[in-house]
Design an enzyme around this catalytic site. Sequence first.
Site, PDB file in Angstrom:
ATOM      1  N   TYR A   8       0.952  -1.245   0.075  1.00 19.08           N
ATOM      2  CA  TYR A   8      -0.073  -0.067  -0.112  1.00 19.08           C
ATOM      3  C   TYR A   8       0.906   1.007  -0.012  1.00 19.08           C
ATOM      4  O   TYR A   8       2.142   1.231   0.262  1.00 19.08           O
ATOM      5  CB  TYR A   8      -1.088  -0.011   1.283  1.00 19.08           C
TER       6      TYR A   8
ATOM      7  N   ARG B  91       8.610   3.615  -4.435  1.00 20.83           N
ATOM      8  CA  ARG B  91       8.545   2.514  -3.229  1.00 20.83           C
ATOM      9  C   ARG B  91       7.394   1.279  -3.709  1.00 20.83           C
ATOM     10  O   ARG B  91       7.617   0.490  -3.236  1.00 20.83           O
ATOM     11  CB  ARG B  91       8.178   3.298  -1.869  1.00 20.83           C
TER      12      ARG B  91
ATOM     13  N   ARG C  48      -7.202 -21.701  -1.077  1.00 23.30           N
ATOM     14  CA  ARG C  48      -6.491 -20.898  -0.075  1.00 23.30           C
ATOM     15  C   ARG C  48      -5.018 -21.649   0.016  1.00 23.30           C
ATOM     16  O   ARG C  48      -5.256 -22.782   0.689  1.00 23.30           O
ATOM     17  CB  ARG C  48      -7.190 -20.541   1.469  1.00 23.30           C
TER      18      ARG C  48
ATOM     19  N   HIS D  59      -0.756 -21.188   0.935  1.00 22.16           N
ATOM     20  CA  HIS D  59       0.437 -20.206   1.033  1.00 22.16           C
ATOM     21  C   HIS D  59       1.151 -19.915  -0.125  1.00 22.16           C
ATOM     22  O   HIS D  59       1.442 -18.604  -0.265  1.00 22.16           O
ATOM     23  CB  HIS D  59       1.476 -20.367   2.217  1.00 22.16           C
TER      24      HIS D  59
ATOM     25  N   LYS E 230       6.622  -2.178   2.264  1.00 22.31           N
ATOM     26  CA  LYS E 230       5.371  -1.193   2.747  1.00 22.31           C
ATOM     27  C   LYS E 230       4.474  -2.346   2.574  1.00 22.31           C
ATOM     28  O   LYS E 230       3.334  -2.102   1.722  1.00 22.31           O
ATOM     29  CB  LYS E 230       5.250  -0.147   2.053  1.00 22.31           C
TER      30      LYS E 230
ATOM     31  N   GLU F 265      12.159   2.967  14.188  1.00 21.58           N
ATOM     32  CA  GLU F 265      11.323   3.784  13.657  1.00 21.58           C
ATOM     33  C   GLU F 265      10.080   3.671  14.912  1.00 21.58           C
ATOM     34  O   GLU F 265      10.211   3.491  15.932  1.00 21.58           O
ATOM     35  CB  GLU F 265      10.795   3.718  12.328  1.00 21.58           C
TER      36      GLU F 265
HETATM   37  C1  LIG Z   1       6.141   1.880   9.710  1.00 23.15           C
HETATM   38  C2  LIG Z   1       5.933   3.269   9.015  1.00 23.15           C
HETATM   39  N1  LIG Z   1       7.328   4.025   9.026  1.00 23.15           N
HETATM   40  C3  LIG Z   1       7.355   5.299   8.333  1.00 23.15           C
HETATM   41  C4  LIG Z   1       6.194   5.615   8.011  1.00 23.15           C
HETATM   42  C5  LIG Z   1       6.463   6.971   6.939  1.00 23.15           C
HETATM   43  O1  LIG Z   1       6.338   6.665   5.625  1.00 23.15           O
HETATM   44  P1  LIG Z   1       6.154   8.143   4.341  1.00 23.15           P
HETATM   45  O2  LIG Z   1       6.779   9.165   4.858  1.00 23.15           O
HETATM   46  O3  LIG Z   1       6.406   7.245   3.324  1.00 23.15           O
HETATM   47  O4  LIG Z   1       4.477   8.119   4.829  1.00 23.15           O
HETATM   48  C6  LIG Z   1       5.080   5.052   7.721  1.00 23.15           C
HETATM   49  C7  LIG Z   1       3.897   5.637   7.301  1.00 23.15           C
HETATM   50  O5  LIG Z   1       2.745   4.994   7.077  1.00 23.15           O
HETATM   51  C8  LIG Z   1       4.939   3.621   8.340  1.00 23.15           C
HETATM   52  O6  LIG Z   1       3.981   2.877   8.214  1.00 23.15           O
END
Ligand SMILES: Cc1ncc(COP(=O)(O)O)c(C=O)c1O
Length: 284
Positions: A32, A51, A100, A102, A149, A182
């Site tokens: 996403y 990305r 279903r 994996h 992501k 983070e």
């Molecule tokens: C785990 C995580 N880290 C960092 C970010 C920040 O990413 P962006 O600046 O691309 O929105 C997000 C955004 O959803 C996130 O889910």
Amino acid sequence: MTTAYLNGEFVPLEDARISPMDRGFLFGDGIYEVIPSYGGNMVGFARHMQRLDQGLSAIQLDNPLSTEAWQSLLASLIEKDQGEHLGLYLQVTRGTSLIRNHKFPSECRQTVFAYPFEVNAPCNGNPAEAACYRVATAHDRRWRRCDIKSVALLGNVLHMMEGVNAGADEVLLFNEQDELTEAAACNVFVVEGSRIVTPPLDQAKLPGVTRNMLVDILRNERMPIYEETVSRAKLLAADEVWLTSSTKEIAPVIAIDDEPVGDGRPGAVWAQAQTLFARHRFTL
Ligand SMILES: Cc1ncc(COP(=O)(O)O)c(C=O)c1O
């Protein structure tokens, strides 16, 4: 009424339907993005597309749309919504398979979904307008490919709830070495004296579009930005701590585990950074 896009059609959001056999639902098997749009202009569109491509290729999925097709799809959502300050959510899953397993199905058409939602107006760097955050801290227990992501966000969701249950708005995460990775849904920056530091990118962190835009902006402005490991001690001694994400841009953290950061107000370096970001948000 919000208009969404689902598999080639624009539909009212409340009428959008996918199968429970969608691999996004069953496995979190998808990628996403969230792209901000202010006054009809998207922020960081090319970077979000890059990305998206990286994430899709990391999980062996073809991008179902060209960059131009994404752009016109998102432009249609903005036009239909007419909102001044929007987040554009888009998701691609591997699609629906009636078996279903994996293992990836041999034939499966991707599910493509997008919809707009309202976000706060972006800040121009005025501390009085800053949306400030109180955060908690937690050991990072998410999976080992946090650079993708992926929509498999349960680890992030549970971490976020740890913060919420502790009375905070976000949670800062640490690896086995007690180094900052983070936050549950943001990247993190710290200010120590005149130095601005953010942890280096690796598989434990999402390469935030906002993080990377901010690093570029600060470098272009010859500000002292460093990509370095941030220990817990360094974090707690920092003069300022910021969260970054597409919908928050740069948000000042004013408390960590109920202890004030600096004087508990948005810092001077934050105001400088958010002012620069506001100046350059549409040009990077
Ligand atoms: C785990 C995580 N880290 C960092 C970010 C920040 O990413 P962006 O600046 O691309 O929105 C997000 C955004 O959803 C996130 O889910």
